[in-house]
Design a protein around this motif. Structure first.
Motif, PDB file in Angstrom:
ATOM      1  N   UNK A   1       0.841  -1.175   0.000  1.00  0.00           N
ATOM      2  CA  UNK A   1       0.000   0.000   0.000  1.00  0.00           C
ATOM      3  C   UNK A   1       0.889   1.242   0.000  1.00  0.00           C
ATOM      4  N   UNK A   2       0.547   2.241  -0.801  1.00  0.00           N
ATOM      5  CA  UNK A   2       1.299   3.487  -0.875  1.00  0.00           C
ATOM      6  C   UNK A   2       0.892   4.431   0.251  1.00  0.00           C
ATOM      7  N   UNK A   3       1.838   5.260   0.677  1.00  0.00           N
ATOM      8  CA  UNK A   3       1.514   6.300   1.649  1.00  0.00           C
ATOM      9  C   UNK A   3       0.612   7.342   1.003  1.00  0.00           C
ATOM     10  N   UNK A   4      -0.167   8.013   1.814  1.00  0.00           N
ATOM     11  CA  UNK A   4      -1.034   9.083   1.330  1.00  0.00           C
ATOM     12  C   UNK A   4      -0.515  10.389   1.898  1.00  0.00           C
ATOM     13  N   UNK A   5      -0.263  11.345   1.042  1.00  0.00           N
ATOM     14  CA  UNK A   5       0.214  12.652   1.468  1.00  0.00           C
ATOM     15  C   UNK A   5      -0.596  13.721   0.744  1.00  0.00           C
ATOM     16  N   UNK A   6      -1.798  13.939   1.188  1.00  0.00           N
ATOM     17  CA  UNK A   6      -2.644  14.984   0.626  1.00  0.00           C
ATOM     18  C   UNK A   6      -3.327  15.726   1.754  1.00  0.00           C
ATOM     19  N   UNK A   7      -3.211  17.048   1.706  1.00  0.00           N
ATOM     20  CA  UNK A   7      -3.853  17.909   2.696  1.00  0.00           C
ATOM     21  C   UNK A   7      -5.045  18.571   2.030  1.00  0.00           C
ATOM     22  N   UNK A   8      -6.151  18.645   2.733  1.00  0.00           N
ATOM     23  CA  UNK A   8      -7.363  19.309   2.254  1.00  0.00           C
ATOM     24  C   UNK A   8      -7.767  20.342   3.295  1.00  0.00           C
ATOM     25  N   UNK A   9      -8.120  21.536   2.871  1.00  0.00           N
ATOM     26  CA  UNK A   9      -8.557  22.514   3.857  1.00  0.00           C
ATOM     27  C   UNK A   9      -9.135  23.762   3.238  1.00  0.00           C
ATOM     28  N   UNK A  10      -9.787  24.539   4.097  1.00  0.00           N
ATOM     29  CA  UNK A  10     -10.315  25.835   3.696  1.00  0.00           C
ATOM     30  C   UNK A  10      -9.775  26.884   4.645  1.00  0.00           C
TER      31      UNK A  10
ATOM     32  N   UNK B   1      -8.142  38.053   2.137  1.00  0.00           N
ATOM     33  CA  UNK B   1      -9.470  37.894   2.730  1.00  0.00           C
ATOM     34  C   UNK B   1     -10.358  36.889   2.020  1.00  0.00           C
ATOM     35  N   UNK B   2      -9.954  36.457   0.840  1.00  0.00           N
ATOM     36  CA  UNK B   2     -10.722  35.496   0.054  1.00  0.00           C
ATOM     37  C   UNK B   2     -10.767  34.152   0.783  1.00  0.00           C
ATOM     38  N   UNK B   3     -11.931  33.531   0.809  1.00  0.00           N
ATOM     39  CA  UNK B   3     -12.080  32.213   1.432  1.00  0.00           C
ATOM     40  C   UNK B   3     -11.915  31.176   0.342  1.00  0.00           C
ATOM     41  N   UNK B   4     -10.933  30.275   0.477  1.00  0.00           N
ATOM     42  CA  UNK B   4     -10.675  29.288  -0.562  1.00  0.00           C
ATOM     43  C   UNK B   4     -10.514  27.890   0.019  1.00  0.00           C
ATOM     44  N   UNK B   5     -10.694  26.924  -0.859  1.00  0.00           N
ATOM     45  CA  UNK B   5     -10.405  25.513  -0.579  1.00  0.00           C
ATOM     46  C   UNK B   5      -9.131  25.187  -1.347  1.00  0.00           C
ATOM     47  N   UNK B   6      -8.198  24.487  -0.722  1.00  0.00           N
ATOM     48  CA  UNK B   6      -7.008  23.994  -1.416  1.00  0.00           C
ATOM     49  C   UNK B   6      -6.759  22.547  -1.040  1.00  0.00           C
ATOM     50  N   UNK B   7      -6.119  21.831  -1.945  1.00  0.00           N
ATOM     51  CA  UNK B   7      -5.657  20.485  -1.629  1.00  0.00           C
ATOM     52  C   UNK B   7      -4.343  20.244  -2.358  1.00  0.00           C
ATOM     53  N   UNK B   8      -3.550  19.377  -1.774  1.00  0.00           N
ATOM     54  CA  UNK B   8      -2.279  19.023  -2.375  1.00  0.00           C
ATOM     55  C   UNK B   8      -1.370  18.390  -1.348  1.00  0.00           C
TER      56      UNK B   8
ATOM     57  N   UNK C   1      -0.061  23.322  -3.723  1.00  0.00           N
ATOM     58  CA  UNK C   1      -1.447  23.395  -4.197  1.00  0.00           C
ATOM     59  C   UNK C   1      -1.588  22.739  -5.559  1.00  0.00           C
ATOM     60  N   UNK C   2      -2.387  21.691  -5.600  1.00  0.00           N
ATOM     61  CA  UNK C   2      -2.680  20.994  -6.856  1.00  0.00           C
ATOM     62  C   UNK C   2      -4.099  21.300  -7.334  1.00  0.00           C
ATOM     63  N   UNK C   3      -4.969  21.559  -6.361  1.00  0.00           N
ATOM     64  CA  UNK C   3      -6.371  21.833  -6.693  1.00  0.00           C
ATOM     65  C   UNK C   3      -6.858  22.922  -5.750  1.00  0.00           C
TER      66      UNK C   3
END
Length: 135
Positions: free
Chosen positions: A1-10, A70-77, A105-107
């Motif tokens: 199984x591969x490690x998972x390294x992705x952060x998701x947040x707003x 001040x912009x509210x955003x979602x990022x993941x990567x 940031x990828x998305x």
């Protein structure tokens, strides 16, 4: 199984994204976003974490164009950790090592407060192609 390294947040951008170009003309944007920790059992605010982010290529250019302070955003990567020697020294005169943690940031997506939409430019959400990332 591969490690998972992705952060998701707003969070909210603490300043306008900073855009620069590498000598090979690759766009690089950096920004910090404030992420609230929420409340404890007594409804007291727990505080805010400042998350440093970096984006490359078309994603970097779009973030600079659309997102702002001040912009509210979602990022993941993926979470990236780099270590370097600082100018500060320890008690023996050796350079102190510093650790820098960033979200690559990828998305991303503007949730509220982005630039006004222009007919020929998408406003929300971009994915980064792997070839945009220099490592």
């Amino acid at each position: 199984m591969k490690d998972i390294n992705t952060w998701y947040g707003t969070g909210r951008l603490g300043h306008d994204p900073e855009l620069r170009y590498t000598p090979k003309e690759l766009a690089v944007t950096t920004f910090s976003m404030a992420v609230d920790r929420g409340q404890d059992a007594d409804k007291n605010e727990k505080g805010t974490d400042w998350i440093d982010c970096i984006a490359f290529g078309k994603t970097a250019e779009a973030l600079k164009r659309i997102a702002g302070k001040g912009c509210w955003i979602y990022v993941s990567g993926p979470l990236t950790v780099n270590t370097y020697e600082s100018r500060e020294t320890d008690e023996n005169g050796n350079p102190k090592k510093k650790r820098v943690v960033k979200i690559n940031v990828r998305e991303w997506r503007v949730l509220k407060g982005g630039a006004e939409e222009k007919p020929d430019e998408p406003v929300t959400g971009f994915k980064t192609a792997d070839e945009d990332i220099p490592f």
